[in-house]
Write a protein that holds these residues in place. Structure first.
Motif, mmCIF file in Angstrom:
data_model
loop_
_atom_site.group_PDB
_atom_site.id
_atom_site.type_symbol
_atom_site.label_atom_id
_atom_site.label_comp_id
_atom_site.label_asym_id
_atom_site.label_seq_id
_atom_site.Cartn_x
_atom_site.Cartn_y
_atom_site.Cartn_z
ATOM 1 N N LEU A 118 -123.187 13.873 -5.404
ATOM 2 C CA LEU A 118 -122.735 14.026 -4.020
ATOM 3 C C LEU A 118 -121.410 14.773 -3.965
ATOM 4 O O LEU A 118 -121.233 15.683 -3.144
ATOM 5 N N ALA A 119 -120.479 14.428 -4.834
ATOM 6 C CA ALA A 119 -119.178 15.106 -4.865
ATOM 7 C C ALA A 119 -119.348 16.594 -5.140
ATOM 8 O O ALA A 119 -118.741 17.435 -4.468
ATOM 9 N N HIS A 132 -122.031 18.467 -4.665
ATOM 10 C CA HIS A 132 -122.727 19.103 -3.553
ATOM 11 C C HIS A 132 -121.815 19.304 -2.341
ATOM 12 O O HIS A 132 -121.852 20.350 -1.698
ATOM 13 N N GLU A 133 -121.006 18.304 -2.035
ATOM 14 C CA GLU A 133 -120.137 18.358 -0.859
ATOM 15 C C GLU A 133 -118.838 19.120 -1.121
ATOM 16 O O GLU A 133 -118.084 19.394 -0.192
ATOM 17 N N ILE A 189 -116.264 17.939 -2.814
ATOM 18 C CA ILE A 189 -115.149 17.001 -2.699
ATOM 19 C C ILE A 189 -114.932 16.328 -4.052
ATOM 20 O O ILE A 189 -115.752 16.440 -4.952
ATOM 21 N N VAL A 215 -115.538 10.609 -2.521
ATOM 22 C CA VAL A 215 -116.788 9.850 -2.484
ATOM 23 C C VAL A 215 -116.481 8.358 -2.572
ATOM 24 O O VAL A 215 -117.034 7.549 -1.831
ATOM 25 N N ARG A 275 -115.401 7.046 0.702
ATOM 26 C CA ARG A 275 -116.521 6.922 1.647
ATOM 27 C C ARG A 275 -117.369 5.685 1.356
ATOM 28 O O ARG A 275 -117.906 5.076 2.262
ATOM 29 N N LEU A 288 -125.594 8.198 3.346
ATOM 30 C CA LEU A 288 -124.722 9.376 3.412
ATOM 31 C C LEU A 288 -125.343 10.604 2.747
ATOM 32 O O LEU A 288 -124.807 11.702 2.872
ATOM 33 N N TRP A 289 -126.454 10.417 2.055
ATOM 34 C CA TRP A 289 -127.050 11.489 1.254
ATOM 35 C C TRP A 289 -127.495 12.647 2.140
ATOM 36 O O TRP A 289 -128.249 12.463 3.092
ATOM 37 N N PRO A 290 -127.056 13.874 1.846
ATOM 38 C CA PRO A 290 -127.432 15.043 2.657
ATOM 39 C C PRO A 290 -128.924 15.366 2.534
ATOM 40 O O PRO A 290 -129.527 15.190 1.473
ATOM 41 N N ARG A 296 -118.686 9.649 8.657
ATOM 42 C CA ARG A 296 -119.893 10.425 8.832
ATOM 43 C C ARG A 296 -119.597 11.729 9.501
ATOM 44 O O ARG A 296 -118.784 12.004 10.241
#
Length: 104
Positions: free
Chosen positions: A24-25, A27-28, A30, A35, A38, A70-72, A104
């Motif tokens: 996730l980090a 991909h986003e 960040i 993460v 969040r 939270l997953w895109p 979000r």
């Protein structure tokens, strides 16, 4: 620092949390601190887990549920990690509601 892969001597849930958080980090765009914030409201939680920290079972389950929520849509959930079913808002803890509204 690469955060994907096998984390020895950890529970499967914590290993999954760390693997998903790293994806996730990346991909986003960040940091793992973002993460972690969040997921738990604490920027250092993922670092503590990587260093051998532990979670109560229910806390780990909540973190996996948050990751799933939270997953895109444009990022594939890893097939090797079971994805938690969505948690209806009425079943979330009050603490979860504020974190979802803010982050979000």
């Amino acid at each position: 620092m690469a955060r994907q892969g096998h984390y020895p001597a950890m529970s499967r849930q914590i290993e999954n949390i760390l693997t998903l958080s790293a994806r996730l980090a990346e991909h986003e765009g960040i940091t793992h601190w973002g993460v972690s914030r969040r997921l738990s409201g604490k920027g250092d939680l993922l670092d503590r887990l990587e260093k051998g920290g532990d979670l109560r079972t229910r806390t780990a389950e909540h973190m996996l549920e948050r990751l799933s929520a939270l997953w895109p849509d444009d990022l594939e959930w890893p097939a090797s990690i079971p994805r938690p079913a969505p948690v209806p808002p009425r079943h979330r803890r009050w603490r979860d509601d504020w974190i979802f509204r803010i982050l979000r």
